[in-house]
Design a protein around this motif. Structure first.
Motif, PDB file in Angstrom:
ATOM      1  N   LEU A   1       0.981 -44.704  -2.403  1.00  0.00           N
ATOM      2  CA  LEU A   1       0.868 -46.090  -2.856  1.00  0.00           C
ATOM      3  C   LEU A   1      -0.431 -46.741  -2.381  1.00  0.00           C
ATOM      4  N   ASN A   2      -0.827 -46.412  -1.161  1.00  0.00           N
ATOM      5  CA  ASN A   2      -2.067 -46.987  -0.619  1.00  0.00           C
ATOM      6  C   ASN A   2      -3.302 -46.534  -1.389  1.00  0.00           C
ATOM      7  N   ASN A   3      -3.152 -45.433  -2.121  1.00  0.00           N
ATOM      8  CA  ASN A   3      -4.281 -44.912  -2.885  1.00  0.00           C
ATOM      9  C   ASN A   3      -3.985 -44.872  -4.386  1.00  0.00           C
TER      10      ASN A   3
ATOM     11  N   ILE B   1       7.949 -26.448  -6.445  1.00  0.00           N
ATOM     12  CA  ILE B   1       6.842 -27.342  -6.103  1.00  0.00           C
ATOM     13  C   ILE B   1       6.457 -28.124  -7.360  1.00  0.00           C
ATOM     14  N   MET B   2       6.347 -29.448  -7.221  1.00  0.00           N
ATOM     15  CA  MET B   2       5.940 -30.260  -8.368  1.00  0.00           C
ATOM     16  C   MET B   2       4.842 -31.246  -7.961  1.00  0.00           C
ATOM     17  N   PRO B   3       3.633 -31.072  -8.473  1.00  0.00           N
ATOM     18  CA  PRO B   3       2.584 -32.076  -8.235  1.00  0.00           C
ATOM     19  C   PRO B   3       3.017 -33.429  -8.804  1.00  0.00           C
ATOM     20  N   ILE B   4       2.620 -34.499  -8.152  1.00  0.00           N
ATOM     21  CA  ILE B   4       3.042 -35.838  -8.557  1.00  0.00           C
ATOM     22  C   ILE B   4       2.019 -36.432  -9.516  1.00  0.00           C
ATOM     23  N   ASN B   5       2.314 -36.345 -10.807  1.00  0.00           N
ATOM     24  CA  ASN B   5       1.430 -36.938 -11.809  1.00  0.00           C
ATOM     25  C   ASN B   5       1.687 -38.433 -11.964  1.00  0.00           C
ATOM     26  N   CYS B   6       2.962 -38.828 -11.838  1.00  0.00           N
ATOM     27  CA  CYS B   6       3.329 -40.241 -11.978  1.00  0.00           C
ATOM     28  C   CYS B   6       4.304 -40.580 -10.853  1.00  0.00           C
ATOM     29  N   LEU B   7       3.852 -41.386  -9.901  1.00  0.00           N
ATOM     30  CA  LEU B   7       4.668 -41.716  -8.731  1.00  0.00           C
ATOM     31  C   LEU B   7       5.951 -42.453  -9.130  1.00  0.00           C
ATOM     32  N   LYS B   8       5.845 -43.373 -10.073  1.00  0.00           N
ATOM     33  CA  LYS B   8       7.016 -44.149 -10.510  1.00  0.00           C
ATOM     34  C   LYS B   8       8.101 -43.239 -11.081  1.00  0.00           C
ATOM     35  N   LYS B   9       7.714 -42.273 -11.910  1.00  0.00           N
ATOM     36  CA  LYS B   9       8.681 -41.374 -12.536  1.00  0.00           C
ATOM     37  C   LYS B   9       9.338 -40.455 -11.503  1.00  0.00           C
ATOM     38  N   ILE B  10       8.549 -39.970 -10.543  1.00  0.00           N
ATOM     39  CA  ILE B  10       9.113 -39.037  -9.569  1.00  0.00           C
ATOM     40  C   ILE B  10      10.072 -39.754  -8.623  1.00  0.00           C
TER      41      ILE B  10
ATOM     42  N   LYS C   1      -9.268 -40.739  -7.630  1.00  0.00           N
ATOM     43  CA  LYS C   1      -9.829 -39.578  -6.936  1.00  0.00           C
ATOM     44  C   LYS C   1      -9.085 -39.317  -5.631  1.00  0.00           C
ATOM     45  N   ASN C   2      -8.830 -40.383  -4.851  1.00  0.00           N
ATOM     46  CA  ASN C   2      -8.085 -40.247  -3.593  1.00  0.00           C
ATOM     47  C   ASN C   2      -6.642 -39.830  -3.847  1.00  0.00           C
ATOM     48  N   PHE C   3      -6.031 -40.424  -4.882  1.00  0.00           N
ATOM     49  CA  PHE C   3      -4.643 -40.112  -5.221  1.00  0.00           C
ATOM     50  C   PHE C   3      -4.496 -38.624  -5.538  1.00  0.00           C
TER      51      PHE C   3
ATOM     52  N   CYS D   1      18.632 -37.814  -8.775  1.00  0.00           N
ATOM     53  CA  CYS D   1      19.056 -36.502  -8.274  1.00  0.00           C
ATOM     54  C   CYS D   1      19.331 -36.485  -6.777  1.00  0.00           C
ATOM     55  N   LYS D   2      19.131 -37.622  -6.120  1.00  0.00           N
ATOM     56  CA  LYS D   2      19.319 -37.719  -4.675  1.00  0.00           C
ATOM     57  C   LYS D   2      18.403 -36.751  -3.922  1.00  0.00           C
ATOM     58  N   SER D   3      17.208 -36.532  -4.483  1.00  0.00           N
ATOM     59  CA  SER D   3      16.215 -35.695  -3.804  1.00  0.00           C
ATOM     60  C   SER D   3      15.400 -36.568  -2.860  1.00  0.00           C
ATOM     61  N   ASN D   4      15.117 -36.053  -1.692  1.00  0.00           N
ATOM     62  CA  ASN D   4      14.451 -36.848  -0.661  1.00  0.00           C
ATOM     63  C   ASN D   4      12.929 -36.825  -0.819  1.00  0.00           C
ATOM     64  N   ILE D   5      12.351 -38.021  -0.875  1.00  0.00           N
ATOM     65  CA  ILE D   5      10.895 -38.159  -0.789  1.00  0.00           C
ATOM     66  C   ILE D   5      10.614 -38.905   0.512  1.00  0.00           C
ATOM     67  N   PRO D   6       9.940 -38.283   1.468  1.00  0.00           N
ATOM     68  CA  PRO D   6       9.675 -38.951   2.748  1.00  0.00           C
ATOM     69  C   PRO D   6       8.946 -40.277   2.552  1.00  0.00           C
ATOM     70  N   VAL D   7       9.308 -41.265   3.373  1.00  0.00           N
ATOM     71  CA  VAL D   7       8.713 -42.603   3.265  1.00  0.00           C
ATOM     72  C   VAL D   7       7.207 -42.554   3.470  1.00  0.00           C
ATOM     73  N   TRP D   8       6.744 -41.731   4.432  1.00  0.00           N
ATOM     74  CA  TRP D   8       5.308 -41.646   4.700  1.00  0.00           C
ATOM     75  C   TRP D   8       4.542 -41.165   3.467  1.00  0.00           C
ATOM     76  N   LEU D   9       5.183 -40.261   2.687  1.00  0.00           N
ATOM     77  CA  LEU D   9       4.527 -39.712   1.500  1.00  0.00           C
ATOM     78  C   LEU D   9       4.347 -40.805   0.442  1.00  0.00           C
ATOM     79  N   ILE D  10       5.396 -41.603   0.236  1.00  0.00           N
ATOM     80  CA  ILE D  10       5.325 -42.693  -0.740  1.00  0.00           C
ATOM     81  C   ILE D  10       4.258 -43.702  -0.335  1.00  0.00           C
ATOM     82  N   LYS D  11       4.252 -44.077   0.949  1.00  0.00           N
ATOM     83  CA  LYS D  11       3.277 -45.061   1.434  1.00  0.00           C
ATOM     84  C   LYS D  11       1.852 -44.550   1.288  1.00  0.00           C
TER      85      LYS D  11
END
Length: 261
Positions: free
Chosen positions: A205-207, A176-185, A212-214, A192-202
């Motif tokens: 990004l919206n926040n 498990i890795m908390p996302i400190n920097c979205l761009k880096k992850i 605080k929301n992020f 690494c071809k690791s999957n990040i679901p599209v809904w998670l990125i969106k």
């Protein structure tokens, strides 16, 4: 729980228990400078804490033998072998190093192996490689697999099912890795071809500009994954802290308050 040791965060890692009030089974140390790593390894050993230093397969055989001997001399019983992300190295896969340990240090070390639940860019024969070179030939009795971070829990389930078709009751600790920097992850996941679901990125990004929301969404995402793991009867989780122990504590407080942990 994993930390990267530097001169700046040395004291913070030593005192992480003052921040985190959860039960820690072991601490893994990302390979950096051996003298610096040795200092903190010896500190934890004196405190009778389970410490697991990394050995990265991009090192050549000479460096590997030096490291493994130093860990042996310093009474380190647990080591974690990871492939690393370089395309070319003298010893390309971790099972090359497993052969050395098996031949020269058998029954001395407990081996932890870093794995990708999806396909790594340099190893498109992921399951085939595990089946023929690790599980059949080199798997130690005391071996444990620790996965790279997971944001799509289905990938863990598929990987677990595939490995259990080859050998039953294999232990795989999910990461498990908390996302400190979205761009880096996103960048690292592409490598690494690791999957990040599209809904998670969106959703993040919206926040993105609402800190605080992020942070809240970041915690919620990881807690939902952990909750699914609990339902899957997973007993242990490996946290990649990114040297931010506070957010790990926040995740567990959220689990206690919202998921009845």
């Amino acid at each position: 729980m994993e930390f990267y040791i530097s001169k700046k965060n040395f004291l913070e890692v030593i005192n992480f228990k003052k921040i985190i009030n959860i039960k820690i089974k072991f601490v893994t140390i990302t390979y950096n400078n051996f003298k610096l790593n040795k200092k903190i390894i010896n500190y934890f050993l004196k405190k009778n804490k389970n410490i697991i230093p990394h050995i990265i397969c991009k090192n050549n055989v000479k460096n590997f033998n030096y490291l493994i001997n130093m860990y042996y001399i310093n009474n380190v019983k647990n080591i974690m072998i990871i492939k690393g992300d370089e395309k070319i190295s003298n010893f390309y896969y971790c099972y090359n190093f497993l052969n050395i340990i098996k031949n020269n240090y058998n029954n001395i070390f407990n081996i932890y192996l870093g794995v990708y639940t999806e396909f790594h860019q340099n190893n498109l024969k992921n399951i085939y490689d595990f089946k023929n070179n690790i599980i059949k030939k080199n798997l130690f009795f005391k071996s444990v697999f620790i996965s790279q971070y997971i944001y799509d829990f289905n990938s863990y389930c598929y990987f677990y099912d595939d490995l259990n078709k080859i050998k039953k009751n294999i232990s795989i600790v999910p990461g498990i890795m908390p996302i400190n920097c979205l761009k880096k992850i996103i960048s690292f996941s592409n490598i690494c071809k690791s999957n990040i679901p599209v809904w998670l990125i969106k959703k993040l990004l919206n926040n993105f500009f609402k800190k605080k929301n992020f942070n809240k969404i970041n915690i919620e995402i990881n807690c939902n994954i952990i909750y699914k793991m609990k339902k899957f009867k997973i007993n242990f989780i490996h946290f990649y802290t990114m040297n931010n122990a506070k957010i790990i504590n926040n995740i567990f407080n959220f689990l206690i308050n919202n998921f009845n942990f």
